[in-house]
Design a protein around this motif. Sequence first.
Motif, short mmCIF file in Angstrom:
data_model
loop_
_atom_site.label_atom_id
_atom_site.label_comp_id
_atom_site.label_asym_id
_atom_site.label_seq_id
_atom_site.Cartn_x
_atom_site.Cartn_y
_atom_site.Cartn_z
N GLU A 98 0.84 -1.21 0.00
CA GLU A 98 0.00 0.00 0.00
C GLU A 98 0.87 1.26 0.00
N GLN A 132 -6.04 -2.69 -4.63
CA GLN A 132 -6.81 -1.90 -3.66
C GLN A 132 -6.21 -0.49 -3.50
N LEU A 220 10.31 -2.49 18.52
CA LEU A 220 9.26 -2.87 17.57
C LEU A 220 9.35 -4.36 17.22
N THR A 231 7.84 2.78 5.58
CA THR A 231 7.11 4.05 5.71
C THR A 231 8.09 5.22 5.79
N ARG B 88 -8.73 -4.86 11.71
CA ARG B 88 -7.89 -3.80 11.11
C ARG B 88 -7.70 -2.65 12.09
N TRP B 91 -5.43 -3.86 14.84
CA TRP B 91 -4.05 -3.89 14.36
C TRP B 91 -3.44 -2.49 14.46
N GLU B 94 -2.47 -1.83 18.06
CA GLU B 94 -1.23 -2.50 18.44
C GLU B 94 -0.02 -1.76 17.88
N LYS B 95 -0.06 -1.42 16.58
CA LYS B 95 1.10 -0.80 15.94
C LYS B 95 1.35 0.61 16.47
N GLU B 98 3.03 0.31 19.81
CA GLU B 98 4.44 -0.05 19.68
C GLU B 98 5.28 1.16 19.31
N LEU B 220 -4.23 4.84 0.78
CA LEU B 220 -4.06 3.94 1.93
C LEU B 220 -5.41 3.60 2.56
N ARG B 221 -5.53 2.36 3.04
CA ARG B 221 -6.70 1.98 3.82
C ARG B 221 -6.75 2.83 5.08
N GLU B 223 -6.83 2.06 8.28
CA GLU B 223 -5.90 1.70 9.35
C GLU B 223 -4.45 1.91 8.92
N THR B 224 -4.19 1.80 7.62
CA THR B 224 -2.83 2.05 7.13
C THR B 224 -2.52 3.54 7.22
N THR B 228 0.45 5.08 9.36
CA THR B 228 1.43 5.90 8.63
C THR B 228 1.55 7.28 9.29
#
Lengths: 239, 239
Positions: A98, A132, A220, A231, B88, B91, B94-95, B98, B220-221, B223-224, B228
């Motif tokens: 993505e 996507q 991480l 990123t 999503r 996720w 979590e990220k 971190e 980007l989705r 969650e992405t 980001t």
Amino acid sequence: MEIFYARESDGKTVFLDQEESAHCVKVLRHRRGDEITVVDGLGTMMRCRLADDSPKGASAEVVETFQDWGGHPYSLTMAVCPTKNNDRFEWFVEKATEVGVDMIVPMIGERSERRVFKPERSRKIALSAMKQSLKARLPFVAEPVSVKDFINESADGIKMICYCFEGETMRRSIEDVLAEAAEGANITIMIGPEGDFSPEEARLAVENGYIPVHLGPSRLRTETAAVTAATAVYLHYLK
Amino acid sequence: MEIFYARESDGKTVFLDQEESAHCVKVLRHRRGDEITVVDGLGTMMRCRLADDSPKGASAEVVETFQDWGGHPYSLTMAVCPTKNNDRFEWFVEKATEVGVDMIVPMIGERSERRVFKPERSRKIALSAMKQSLKARLPFVAEPVSVKDFINESADGIKMICYCFEGETMRRSIEDVLAEAAEGANITIMIGPEGDFSPEEARLAVENGYIPVHLGPSRLRTETAAVTAATAVYLHYLK
């Protein structure tokens, strides 16, 4: 916006494989004469007109062509040791696609708990993430290689290794190294397994021109480090 | 390194709840006198000596205290509309934990497909991600609020909204805006749902001091985009 992927194209006509044909004709009910958007996975997007609406093998005439569609101004190879948990690696593949990556190399390190990796699922994930995120270039997910083979065969460019050299080696931040990356730079980033690289692997990388980098103070997970590094490259080119 | 979370502490003694006690005593078989590492979720890490090894309610004496352990030099609020697919959003939680985030606000927008969100699971995920990434401060996952209420109640600082203002509004890149963020900056970033913010929500945000930003050319989705943006803040402070 729906994107179709055509493995075969002669520039005038594109041919969808069975899966894409079924999706186009059966699921989305496109018929002869409909306009569809097709990418070749090599960077080209084509506005096409459906010529053969067979659900087993549809084809379309190319109306208009756009080069480097959804491309990025760098070339990035992410060499990452697959995680114990496959979902975590596949999540990295989706997110890196993505954001923008060119090649993903699954590496097996001396300390990798996962010693076997089948790229098929990751390739499917990269394909759907490409569609996507409206990109025309499909990131290549390579066959797994050992860390040492990858280092010995890796190309030139800006090469970095993320490794917790426990104090013994001077590391730069990835931001500091990327500050030197110009338009079109060839960037390679190595990310180790949960157990990290072995000292020999790390030494070999540094001997082969890999710059030891850190991703900052946060500790991480492997897949988070990989996405954070990809990123960082992407964001560098927004400046 | 194993981290335990103590909701209760009087500075001299820490008390583990039943779940943490069972994990410490039953699973890891720690006994009275063992040294354990405990965080309070408020930024403090404590080296402790286990005093009561009851698996239902263990307690430990504080030996040494470290403030702002695993902290970051900024305060970040991520206000994100939960995705249709809960995994999503979790996720992202979590990220972001971190990498480094302070507050996560699930927002329900006019165009949100997910109109109901229960924060319990996300709070559990933030807790385990905090421990896994060796941080002492637990990001707060708020109760869901409407986008408009969030905008009207949001604090001062550097406020950004990621929105695909189709050409009608001038947007800056997130990197451009972050270039102005100094040590300790208070940063708030709004990320919309799959269907994006409504024009009225976007207008209200801009009227309330939110800077329209973009995350670059990649689509980007939700969650992405959220990860980001959080990563962009984290990486800014590595420079």
